[in-house]
Design an enzyme around this catalytic site. Structure first.
Site: not given
Lengths: 407, 267
Positions: B50, B61
């Site tokens: 990824e 995040d």
């Protein structure tokens, strides 16, 4: 895109949460459920008579609503044009309109059985009011605030601490409101099972825009009655001038006048143009920023060609935000409201002029709105009524004012 | 229809009776060149890579990935560089399937169609868009499918049973299960046993879908979750890059070491 009559603007979104092209719910999967729960709760309670009574009780007996609607006689005489009126929303408990939204969020959090509430703040007003309401309603409170804002809005930070709230400084990015909102949302992602989130303005995922707009609309509800009492009817030429950062006070100031013809009741939104010689600003509507996603909603937002959100600059922490409410984007595109910007210097000059002539102490945010009023008033006829929302008190700005104006 | 490289990667792992190892690194962290070198170097241990396209207002995040993203943006990484990194990586002989991951505004600004055309052109195999949840992603996911790009749907502990079924129904060949209520890189706050319980109840709905678990997985925890189809490690790797920079060491070597260790733990 068109504004429909007889439906509140906050309800004129489609099933995906969009007002025209704006709004929606661009959120991580984890937040889908808490956002849905909050939506169901809010839609139920806004029809619940007992809840409305409770809200009105606290607005009146705790926040001190209705706030004054007064004529600024000296300023009117000095400018020698349109009549200058103001709604002194800063009279509210805590010193700004943010207490309306904070109170409603705490009432909702109580009903949802949450023990904790978190919120973001720029100028510190949203944080101060949330901490105040959280204390009143027995909720533990955390406030996310950019490190730069903590430095420049100390009086409000002192107030938050006095209300037993924890201030979480945010050091990422530009260390202002945009980063505080991001950090607050991230915190909610991790703690949404126990904690309620209050978004401090008419921004964020659809339901937060709605709750805030519904809460601040109290301002125009009062104003509509006060204007009719004062003039016997709505004046033929009325202009409602308000500063626009996220857009909570301006939306609330305009909402009940939405369906009047704009030739009769004009809405003027004043964004933060930033320092006179700086390229940075916080005026996405005025300077033609492109549409993009910020904090869960599609909106006009300052961004670069890559889609990175751009840093803003404004003397006013409360307006220092790269995006703007989807409701205002919608009002701009439907041409119901007109948007313009005032620079830092213009806001400071306006502050000086207002405080010279009147016993009113508008914070740097509404000083942007006064700047526009001062600019246009001399050119307008004496039967034109300008009403400015003085939505915050300058107590919090004392350090900046001292530095910039020596007082 | 041809089987996608992502599905093939899962098949291979199943044969080897182990979960697929997925890594997440940020494109351009800490430089464009280094991030490509990292990909090339870890490729031999990893089953699916990824690659994050960094955004400066990420709402999902945690600290480590934020730090990595800001570092990459500060170093001037642009979408065109990111596609170049992918292109170079995919042109190597032993490259692995690659999934781009990021926030919708970047795609929106680039233009959905233009973005997907570019993805196809450089060899992107899948996409994860953190802030484009179902059902709002239905139209975009269809567009992805047309370009043979897997659109990875996300599931979380807060996703209701009813919703899970609908999402799985609309999903492609890989689904991402978020282990806990957290941003990326949080400490595991529920037991691996509980995570696997949730995971199995989802897996039961449609056994043919490859479901990976991510968030909070480190060298310490990875072994306890190895019954899953795949496991994603992101923040632990980004953190390794941060540490390497602080210690003036080569992030490529350090990241490769940690990834080879992760692989050992699940083999």
């Amino acid at each position: 895109m068109k504004i429909k009559k007889n439906i509140p603007l906050i309800d004129q979104h489609d099933k995906n949460g969009f007002w025209g092209k704006f709004g929606g719910n661009f959120i991580p999967e984890t937040l889908k459920k808490p956002v849905e729960d909050l939506t169901i709760l809010f839609e139920k309670l806004r029809k619940d008579k007992k809840f409305i009574q409770e809200r009105d009780y606290y607005f009146k007996n705790w926040l001190g609503s209705p706030t004054r609607f007064i004529k600024l006689e000296n300023l009117t005489d000095h400018l020698d044009g349109a009549q200058i009126w103001t709604k002194v929303v800063s009279d509210l408990n805590g010193g700004a309109h943010k207490s309306l939204n904070a109170t409603v969020h705490c009432l909702l959090a109580k009903r949802a059985g949450k023990k904790y509430i978190v919120g973001d703040t720029g100028a510190g007003y949203a944080g101060k009011m949330l901490s105040m309401a959280a204390k009143k309603f027995g909720l533990k409170c955390k406030i996310f605030m950019g490190a730069k804002d903590i430095k420049r809005q100390k009086p409000n930070c002192d107030a938050m601490r006095a209300n037993n709230a924890e201030i979480v400084p945010v050091y990422t990015g530009s260390q202002t409101l945009v980063d505080a909102v991001s950090e607050c949302m991230r915190y909610w992602v991790s703690n949404c099972d126990t904690t309620a989130m209050c978004v401090g303005s008419t921004v964020g995922p659809n339901i937060f825009v709605k709750i805030c707009g519904w809460s601040t609309s109290q301002i125009s509800k009062e104003l509509l009655i006060q204007i009719k009492d004062e003039f016997g009817e709505i004046p033929k030429k009325l202009k409602l001038i308000n500063c626009v950062g996220g857009g909570s006070s301006s939306f609330g100031f305009w909402n009940e006048f939405m369906h009047y013809n704009k030739k009769q009741v004009e809405f003027i939104g004043v964004e933060a143009g930033g320092p006179k010689n700086s390229k940075k600003h916080a005026a996405p509507l005025t300077y033609g920023s492109k549409i993009g996603v910020l904090h869960g909603a599609m909106q006009y937002v300052n961004q670069d060609a890559e889609g990175q959100i751009e840093e803003t600059e404004s003397i006013s922490a409360g307006l220092d935000y790269p995006g703007v409410s989807p409701l205002h984007c919608f009002l701009k595109d439907t041409k119901r409201a007109r948007y313009t910007a005032a620079t830092d210097e213009e806001a400071l000059n306006a502050y000086q002029l207002v405080t010279k002539f009147e016993s009113l102490n508008p914070s740097l945010e509404p000083s942007h709105a006064f700047a526009e009023a001062i600019k246009i008033a001399p050119k307008l006829s004496k039967d034109t009524v300008l009403c400015i929302n003085s939505c915050g008190d300058a107590l919090k700005d004392r350090d900046i004012l001292k530095k910039r104006l020596g007082k | 229809m041809t089987v996608s490289p992502i599905s093939l990667a899962f098949k291979k792992c199943k044969k080897e009776k182990r979960p697929a190892l997925l890594t997440y690194t940020v494109a351009g962290d800490n430089t464009k060149k280094k991030s490509l070198e990292i990909l090339n170097s870890i490729s031999k241990y990893v089953d699916i890579c990824e690659l994050g396209f960094p955004h400066n207002t990420p709402i999902g995040d945690g600290g480590q990935i934020q730090t990595a993203s800001y570092r990459a943006i500060k170093n001037g990484i642009k979408m065109k560089d990111i596609f170049q990194i992918v292109n170079k990586f995919k042109n190597r002989k032993n490259s692995k399937p690659l999934i781009l991951m990021g926030y919708y505004n970047m795609i929106c600004r680039y233009g959905e169609n233009k973005f997907l055309n570019k993805c196809k052109q450089v060899g992107v195999n899948g996409l994860i868009v953190v802030d484009l949840p179902w059902p709002d992603n239905k139209k975009f996911a269809k567009k992805c499918k047309k370009k043979s790009v897997t659109f990875v749907q996300l599931l979380s502990p807060t996703t209701s049973k009813k919703r899970i079924k609908k999402i799985i129904n609309d999903s492609h060949d890989m689904i991402y299960y978020i282990s806990m209520l957290s941003t990326t890189g949080g400490k595991l706050k529920i037991s691996p046993k509980k995570i696997l319980e949730n995971y199995n109840s989802i897996k039961k709905i449609n056994k043919s879908k490859n479901i990976v678990i991510g968030f909070g997985i480190t060298i310490k925890t990875i072994n306890s979750l190895k019954k899953a189809d795949g496991l994603v490690v992101g923040s632990a790797i980004c953190n390794e890059i941060s540490k390497s920079i602080n210690n003036r060491q080569n992030p490529v070597t350090n990241v490769t070491n940690i990834v080879s260790l992760l692989k050992k733990r699940i083999s």
